[in-house]
Design a protein around this motif. Structure first.
Motif, PDB file in Angstrom:
ATOM      1  N   ALA A  94       0.848  -1.184   0.000  1.00 14.03           N
ATOM      2  CA  ALA A  94       0.000   0.000   0.000  1.00 14.03           C
ATOM      3  C   ALA A  94       0.887   1.237   0.000  1.00 14.03           C
ATOM      4  CB  ALA A  94      -0.922   0.014   1.225  1.00 14.03           C
ATOM      5  N   HIS A  96       1.093   5.636  -0.478  1.00 13.85           N
ATOM      6  CA  HIS A  96       0.396   6.920  -0.477  1.00 13.85           C
ATOM      7  C   HIS A  96       1.179   7.911  -1.336  1.00 13.85           C
ATOM      8  CE1 HIS A  96      -0.492  11.005   1.161  1.00 13.85           C
ATOM      9  NE2 HIS A  96      -1.724  10.541   1.111  1.00 13.85           N
ATOM     10  N   SER A  97       0.513   8.533  -2.318  1.00 10.34           N
ATOM     11  CA  SER A  97       1.098   9.588  -3.135  1.00 10.34           C
ATOM     12  C   SER A  97       2.347   9.080  -3.869  1.00 10.34           C
ATOM     13  CB  SER A  97       1.372  10.808  -2.260  1.00 10.34           C
ATOM     14  OG  SER A  97       1.607  11.952  -3.030  1.00 10.34           O
ATOM     15  N   ALA A 100       2.443   5.540  -3.763  1.00 14.65           N
ATOM     16  CA  ALA A 100       1.519   4.897  -4.699  1.00 14.65           C
ATOM     17  C   ALA A 100       2.174   4.700  -6.065  1.00 14.65           C
ATOM     18  CB  ALA A 100       0.251   5.738  -4.834  1.00 14.65           C
ATOM     19  N   THR A 104       2.817   1.166  -7.868  1.00 11.63           N
ATOM     20  CA  THR A 104       2.475   0.921  -9.274  1.00 11.63           C
ATOM     21  C   THR A 104       3.643   0.301 -10.009  1.00 11.63           C
ATOM     22  OG1 THR A 104       0.961   2.814  -9.285  1.00 11.63           O
ATOM     23  CG2 THR A 104       1.693   1.992 -11.419  1.00 11.63           C
ATOM     24  N   LEU A 119      -3.392   1.820  -3.838  1.00 13.05           N
ATOM     25  CA  LEU A 119      -2.907   3.171  -4.065  1.00 13.05           C
ATOM     26  C   LEU A 119      -3.806   4.151  -3.320  1.00 13.05           C
ATOM     27  CD1 LEU A 119      -1.383   1.651  -6.304  1.00 13.05           C
ATOM     28  CD2 LEU A 119      -1.840   3.571  -7.825  1.00 13.05           C
ATOM     29  N   GLY A 122      -3.271   8.374  -5.201  1.00 12.22           N
ATOM     30  CA  GLY A 122      -2.358   8.128  -6.305  1.00 12.22           C
ATOM     31  C   GLY A 122      -2.660   9.018  -7.504  1.00 12.22           C
ATOM     32  N   THR A 206      -6.747  -4.898  -6.612  1.00 14.76           N
ATOM     33  CA  THR A 206      -6.181  -3.558  -6.581  1.00 14.76           C
ATOM     34  C   THR A 206      -7.203  -2.577  -6.018  1.00 14.76           C
ATOM     35  OG1 THR A 206      -6.840  -3.331  -8.906  1.00 14.76           O
ATOM     36  CG2 THR A 206      -4.544  -3.870  -8.468  1.00 14.76           C
ATOM     37  N   PHE A 208      -7.912   1.597  -5.288  1.00 15.99           N
ATOM     38  CA  PHE A 208      -7.533   2.970  -5.618  1.00 15.99           C
ATOM     39  C   PHE A 208      -8.408   3.890  -4.771  1.00 15.99           C
ATOM     40  CE2 PHE A 208      -6.991   0.167  -9.228  1.00 15.99           C
ATOM     41  CZ  PHE A 208      -5.654   0.365  -9.561  1.00 15.99           C
ATOM     42  N   THR A 210      -9.009   7.643  -2.677  1.00 15.35           N
ATOM     43  CA  THR A 210      -8.644   9.052  -2.553  1.00 15.35           C
ATOM     44  C   THR A 210      -9.783   9.810  -1.896  1.00 15.35           C
ATOM     45  OG1 THR A 210      -7.601  10.886  -3.742  1.00 15.35           O
ATOM     46  CG2 THR A 210      -9.523   9.871  -4.784  1.00 15.35           C
ATOM     47  N   SER A 217      -4.624  14.266  -6.759  1.00 17.53           N
ATOM     48  CA  SER A 217      -4.872  12.817  -6.881  1.00 17.53           C
ATOM     49  C   SER A 217      -6.387  12.659  -6.881  1.00 17.53           C
ATOM     50  CB  SER A 217      -4.234  12.066  -5.708  1.00 17.53           C
ATOM     51  OG  SER A 217      -2.866  12.377  -5.598  1.00 17.53           O
TER      52      SER A 217
END
Length: 268
Positions: A94, A96-97, A100, A104, A119, A122, A206, A208, A210, A217
């Motif tokens: 995992a 962050h920013s 992320a 990836t 992410l 991300g 996965t 994602f 935010t 992001s």
């Protein structure tokens, strides 16, 4: 005063903490300007059920910097090597920013080492205007004449300035090494499209996630990545910005627990 966690070191001196126990390991990678302590709510919760390893990025916390010319692939190589040194076997990653983007890169280049990928905040294929803005910030940071408080205005809403999350993030930015910050930020500014084509080939679960108020992001980015990944899920938390893992820890932790409960190919 910033309360820091006691760290261990790998053979190549990457600083990390290792908490909890369980059949699976979760590895946490923080964002530019931060350090392990930025994951405090996630470490506390996830360590109840999993082994949790959190690392300091190169040039952050107690981890030595990479070369000042390092780009995103060099940070991915560093993380790949760190997993080898920790002898973790396949892990759940995992980030962050900036973390992320590194997560990836691992999904794109070393999927056999990754059971699941998450992410948080991300970035993905920035618009031209957003790219110019972030590259301008990178140039300012590299020059050494940067405002350490400027990110706070982007990362938090006005009504969060008296929060513990704001105070912690402010304290972390105050102590970040300028050179390490500059190197990582330039890699972050130029890295949003390096591995962006990987998601259709990533078959692990996965996530994602935010905040809907994160202007860099964005929720649209999270949804686009989730749509591209065969087993992608987008989670958008309303009323929060970039430091959503600190400002909405319960919601983020719940999303991470659900993600960690999803079956991987070897479990089916």
């Amino acid at each position: 005063m910033l309360q820091t966690l006691q760290r261990s070191r790998t053979r190549s001196s990457t600083a990390y903490v290792d908490h909890g126990r369980g059949d699976e390991t979760v590895v946490l990678i923080h964002g530019v300007g931060m350090r392990i302590e930025a994951w405090a709510p996630q470490i506390d919760r996830l360590a109840e059920d999993f082994r949790v390893v959190a690392v300091d990025l190169p040039g952050h916390g107690d981890t030595p910097p990479l070369s000042t010319s390092a780009k995103l692939p060099h940070f991915v190589e560093w993380f790949d090597r760190t997993l080898d040194e920790l002898s973790t076997g396949p892990v759940n990653v995992a980030g962050h920013s900036m973390g992320a983007l590194i997560a990836t890169g691992m999904a794109a280049t070393a999927e056999e080492k990754v059971r699941r990928v998450a992410l948080l905040s991300g970035v993905y294929r920035r618009s031209e205007a957003a790219r110019r803005a972030v590259e301008a910030r990178a140039d300012e940071i590299i020059s050494g004449a940067f405002d350490r408080e400027a990110p706070l205005a982007r990362w938090f809403a006005d009504d969060e300035k008296d929060s513990e999350a704001y105070a912690l993030t402010h304290a972390l930015l105050d102590v970040v090494d300028p050179s390490g910050y500059a190197t990582a930020y330039e890699a972050f500014a130029t890295g949003d499209s390096v591995y962006s084509d990987c998601w259709p080939q990533v078959n692990c679960p996965t996530l994602f996630l935010t905040g809907d108020g994160d202007l860099n992001s964005t929720a649209e980015m999270a949804r686009e990545m989730a749509a591209a990944a065969p087993r992608g899920e987008a989670v958008v938390i309303e009323g929060h910005r970039h430091m959503v893992n600190l400002t909405a820890p319960l919601e983020v932790n719940e999303a991470l627990i659900r993600w960690l409960g999803r079956e991987v190919k070897n479990d089916i």
